[in-house]
Design a protein around this motif. Structure first.
Motif, PDB file in Angstrom:
ATOM      1  N   LEU A 163     -62.329 -17.420   4.027  1.00  0.00           N
ATOM      2  CA  LEU A 163     -63.005 -16.456   4.886  1.00  0.00           C
ATOM      3  C   LEU A 163     -63.136 -15.096   4.217  1.00  0.00           C
ATOM      4  O   LEU A 163     -63.910 -14.274   4.648  1.00  0.00           O
ATOM      5  N   GLY A 164     -62.354 -14.853   3.187  1.00  0.00           N
ATOM      6  CA  GLY A 164     -62.404 -13.580   2.472  1.00  0.00           C
ATOM      7  C   GLY A 164     -61.875 -12.436   3.312  1.00  0.00           C
ATOM      8  O   GLY A 164     -61.827 -12.490   4.533  1.00  0.00           O
ATOM      9  N   GLY A 165     -61.453 -11.361   2.654  1.00  0.00           N
ATOM     10  CA  GLY A 165     -61.018 -10.148   3.331  1.00  0.00           C
ATOM     11  C   GLY A 165     -59.811 -10.325   4.241  1.00  0.00           C
ATOM     12  O   GLY A 165     -59.704  -9.647   5.251  1.00  0.00           O
ATOM     13  N   MET A 166     -58.897 -11.226   3.899  1.00  0.00           N
ATOM     14  CA  MET A 166     -57.723 -11.455   4.737  1.00  0.00           C
ATOM     15  C   MET A 166     -56.763 -10.273   4.620  1.00  0.00           C
ATOM     16  O   MET A 166     -56.579  -9.714   3.539  1.00  0.00           O
ATOM     17  N   PRO A 167     -56.132  -9.885   5.739  1.00  0.00           N
ATOM     18  CA  PRO A 167     -55.140  -8.810   5.690  1.00  0.00           C
ATOM     19  C   PRO A 167     -53.949  -9.209   4.822  1.00  0.00           C
ATOM     20  O   PRO A 167     -53.661 -10.407   4.671  1.00  0.00           O
ATOM     21  N   LYS A 168     -53.254  -8.231   4.280  1.00  0.00           N
ATOM     22  CA  LYS A 168     -52.091  -8.497   3.430  1.00  0.00           C
ATOM     23  C   LYS A 168     -51.070  -9.330   4.199  1.00  0.00           C
ATOM     24  O   LYS A 168     -50.773  -9.059   5.358  1.00  0.00           O
ATOM     25  N   GLY A 169     -50.559 -10.356   3.544  1.00  0.00           N
ATOM     26  CA  GLY A 169     -49.560 -11.225   4.144  1.00  0.00           C
ATOM     27  C   GLY A 169     -50.136 -12.360   4.966  1.00  0.00           C
ATOM     28  O   GLY A 169     -49.399 -13.199   5.459  1.00  0.00           O
ATOM     29  N   LYS A 170     -51.440 -12.414   5.122  1.00  0.00           N
ATOM     30  CA  LYS A 170     -52.110 -13.486   5.865  1.00  0.00           C
ATOM     31  C   LYS A 170     -52.825 -14.379   4.861  1.00  0.00           C
ATOM     32  O   LYS A 170     -53.439 -13.884   3.923  1.00  0.00           O
ATOM     33  N   HIS A 171     -52.743 -15.674   5.045  1.00  0.00           N
ATOM     34  CA  HIS A 171     -53.290 -16.611   4.065  1.00  0.00           C
ATOM     35  C   HIS A 171     -54.026 -17.757   4.743  1.00  0.00           C
ATOM     36  O   HIS A 171     -53.640 -18.206   5.813  1.00  0.00           O
ATOM     37  N   ILE A 172     -55.036 -18.236   4.077  1.00  0.00           N
ATOM     38  CA  ILE A 172     -55.651 -19.516   4.405  1.00  0.00           C
ATOM     39  C   ILE A 172     -55.562 -20.321   3.117  1.00  0.00           C
ATOM     40  O   ILE A 172     -56.114 -19.934   2.096  1.00  0.00           O
ATOM     41  N   PHE A 173     -54.831 -21.424   3.177  1.00  0.00           N
ATOM     42  CA  PHE A 173     -54.572 -22.201   1.976  1.00  0.00           C
ATOM     43  C   PHE A 173     -55.519 -23.378   1.809  1.00  0.00           C
ATOM     44  O   PHE A 173     -55.384 -24.142   0.879  1.00  0.00           O
ATOM     45  N   GLY A 174     -56.465 -23.537   2.705  1.00  0.00           N
ATOM     46  CA  GLY A 174     -57.395 -24.646   2.619  1.00  0.00           C
ATOM     47  C   GLY A 174     -57.054 -25.720   3.628  1.00  0.00           C
ATOM     48  O   GLY A 174     -56.316 -25.490   4.576  1.00  0.00           O
ATOM     49  N   THR A 175     -57.581 -26.894   3.421  1.00  0.00           N
ATOM     50  CA  THR A 175     -57.362 -27.992   4.351  1.00  0.00           C
ATOM     51  C   THR A 175     -56.489 -29.060   3.719  1.00  0.00           C
ATOM     52  O   THR A 175     -56.342 -29.113   2.496  1.00  0.00           O
TER      53      THR A 175
END
Length: 82
Positions: free
Chosen positions: A8-20
């Motif tokens: 999604l881009g632009g994630m806040p620091k400490g927040k992650h999306i690691f995929g599926t």
């Protein structure tokens, strides 16, 4: 520290999306390497699986919620009188 695959881009620091991940024939999933590194997960570690039928599934280190669970149980379970 490794960065997650921010789809999604632009994630806040400490927040992650690691995929599926995919569920295998035995109902197993593989936690992405980057997620294991960020959260310090190793083979043999225990995770607590929480579920909400409307919102989905959450994985958490069991020790993170152990204190909360014990506090709740302490208020709900009364000691047996002998």
């Amino acid at each position: 520290m490794p960065k997650g695959k921010h789809i999604l881009g632009g994630m806040p620091k400490g927040k992650h999306i690691f995929g599926t991940v995919r569920i295998g024939d035995k109902g197993q999933i593989v936690i992405p390497k980057e997620a294991r590194q960020v959260f310090g997960l190793s083979p043999g570690d225990s995770l607590l699986v929480l579920g909400d039928e409307e919102n989905g599934i959450v994985l958490a280190r069991s020790e993170v919620l152990n204190g909360v669970a014990m506090e709740i149980l302490g208020k709900v379970i009364t000691p047996k009188k002998e």
